[in-house]
Design a protein around this motif. Structure first.
Motif, PDB file in Angstrom:
ATOM      1  N   ALA A 154      26.759  -9.257 -14.879  1.00 13.92           N
ATOM      2  CA  ALA A 154      26.063  -7.909 -13.852  1.00 13.92           C
ATOM      3  C   ALA A 154      24.634  -7.457 -14.165  1.00 13.92           C
ATOM      4  O   ALA A 154      24.202  -7.211 -13.220  1.00 13.92           O
ATOM      5  N   HIS A 207      33.417  -4.217  -6.404  1.00 12.77           N
ATOM      6  CA  HIS A 207      32.171  -3.430  -5.913  1.00 12.77           C
ATOM      7  C   HIS A 207      31.277  -4.700  -6.617  1.00 12.77           C
ATOM      8  O   HIS A 207      30.147  -4.721  -5.801  1.00 12.77           O
ATOM      9  N   ASP A 208      31.074  -5.191  -7.166  1.00 13.86           N
ATOM     10  CA  ASP A 208      30.255  -5.657  -7.882  1.00 13.86           C
ATOM     11  C   ASP A 208      31.002  -7.492  -7.992  1.00 13.86           C
ATOM     12  O   ASP A 208      30.471  -8.054  -8.809  1.00 13.86           O
ATOM     13  N   LYS A 266      28.575 -10.898  -7.524  1.00 15.19           N
ATOM     14  CA  LYS A 266      28.078 -10.973  -8.272  1.00 15.19           C
ATOM     15  C   LYS A 266      27.889 -12.466  -8.882  1.00 15.19           C
ATOM     16  O   LYS A 266      27.338 -13.129 -10.244  1.00 15.19           O
ATOM     17  N   HIS A 302      25.061  -9.805  -3.494  1.00 20.03           N
ATOM     18  CA  HIS A 302      26.221  -9.521  -3.076  1.00 20.03           C
ATOM     19  C   HIS A 302      27.222  -8.720  -3.294  1.00 20.03           C
ATOM     20  O   HIS A 302      28.270  -8.477  -3.219  1.00 20.03           O
ATOM     21  N   SER A 303      26.491  -7.710  -2.875  1.00 14.99           N
ATOM     22  CA  SER A 303      28.067  -7.189  -1.764  1.00 14.99           C
ATOM     23  C   SER A 303      28.249  -6.811  -0.837  1.00 14.99           C
ATOM     24  O   SER A 303      29.865  -6.560  -0.812  1.00 14.99           O
ATOM     25  N   SER A 328      30.818  -9.605  -1.984  1.00 14.61           N
ATOM     26  CA  SER A 328      32.221  -8.246  -2.778  1.00 14.61           C
ATOM     27  C   SER A 328      33.257  -8.022  -1.659  1.00 14.61           C
ATOM     28  O   SER A 328      34.041  -7.094  -1.963  1.00 14.61           O
ATOM     29  N   HIS A 355      24.505  -0.558  -2.832  1.00 13.27           N
ATOM     30  CA  HIS A 355      22.943  -0.131  -3.500  1.00 13.27           C
ATOM     31  C   HIS A 355      22.560   0.183  -2.224  1.00 13.27           C
ATOM     32  O   HIS A 355      20.961   0.156  -3.218  1.00 13.27           O
TER      33      HIS A 355
END
Length: 239
Positions: free
Chosen positions: A23, A91-92, A95, A124-125, A128, A169
């Protein structure tokens, strides 16, 4: 306040990796220190619970739930808590994007797969958020406490939570921008690819259409606003 209001989903229950997923990374004294996705998620769980209990967010969520005018008040409260609580896990998770691992994390493990179709760069968001949508659309399909119209309403609420994940982000901009992004040829290719293969990340085939259409059909196209839904404000002011 109850101290174990809801268990978190375990990462291994929704994701199976055959390569290390990092991460974050940092350099210290010439040594690269990695934080795995699991370590980062556990850290986020710890701080989220502290905020949740200190700010008494269960009371906030209960007020939202009561304002939503579902017939089954207990069920909608349970869902609103679940949607908020499990955002931490999802949320992550994007990744896992092979490009993110190689370029951002300098992860050169031989088992990292090829780039995902339709997913450009190291983002990545968005990934996710799509995996979050898939998980909760599938769960909602099996829910017996809501009427058909209430399920459509809940799909919009799920979408709003996924939107927040997609923008965690950056500033929140607008839900329309998320809808347009999801409906773009590139992201359609990604979503179709995820539903058409057997490796993680994978989404359920039956959810592909819902991911494309729920916002346009039940929110934007009909110009509906659920005036008592202030999920975005909840996250801005409390998280």
């Amino acid at each position: 306040m109850e101290k174990n209001i809801l268990p978190f989903i375990e990462l291994e229950d929704i994701a199976s990796f055959n390569y290390p997923v990092y991460a974050h990374m940092k350099e210290k004294d010439g040594i690269t220190i990695y934080e795995t996705l699991e370590e980062h998620t556990n850290r986020c769980k710890y701080y989220f619970k502290r905020i949740f209990y200190q700010k008494e967010l269960d009371c906030v969520v209960r007020r939202f739930s009561e304002a939503l005018e579902f017939k089954n008040k207990k069920a909608v409260y349970r869902w609103m808590i679940k949607l908020l609580w499990q955002m931490i896990i999802f949320h992550d998770i994007g990744k896992c994007n092979p490009n993110f691992q190689r370029k951002k994390m300098k992860n050169n493990d031989d088992s990292i797969p090829e780039s995902l179709k339709g997913l450009s760069g190291t983002e990545h968001s968005f990934l996710s958020s799509i995996l979050y949508l898939d998980y909760f659309f599938d769960l909602l399909e099996k829910e017996e406490a809501f009427e058909k119209k209430e399920k459509k309403k809940m799909m919009v609420i799920i979408w709003e939570h996924a939107y927040i994940i997609s923008r965690h982000h950056s500033d929140l901009e607008s839900l329309n921008s998320y809808a347009e992004c999801t409906d773009s040829p590139e992201k359609r290719e990604l979503i179709h690819f995820l539903s058409d293969q057997n490796k993680f990340p994978k989404i359920q085939k039956q959810n592909e259409k819902n991911i494309f259409n729920v916002f346009k059909k039940h929110y934007s196209a009909k110009k509906r606003t659920y005036k008592n839904i202030f999920i975005t404000d909840l996250h801005i002011h409390y998280l």
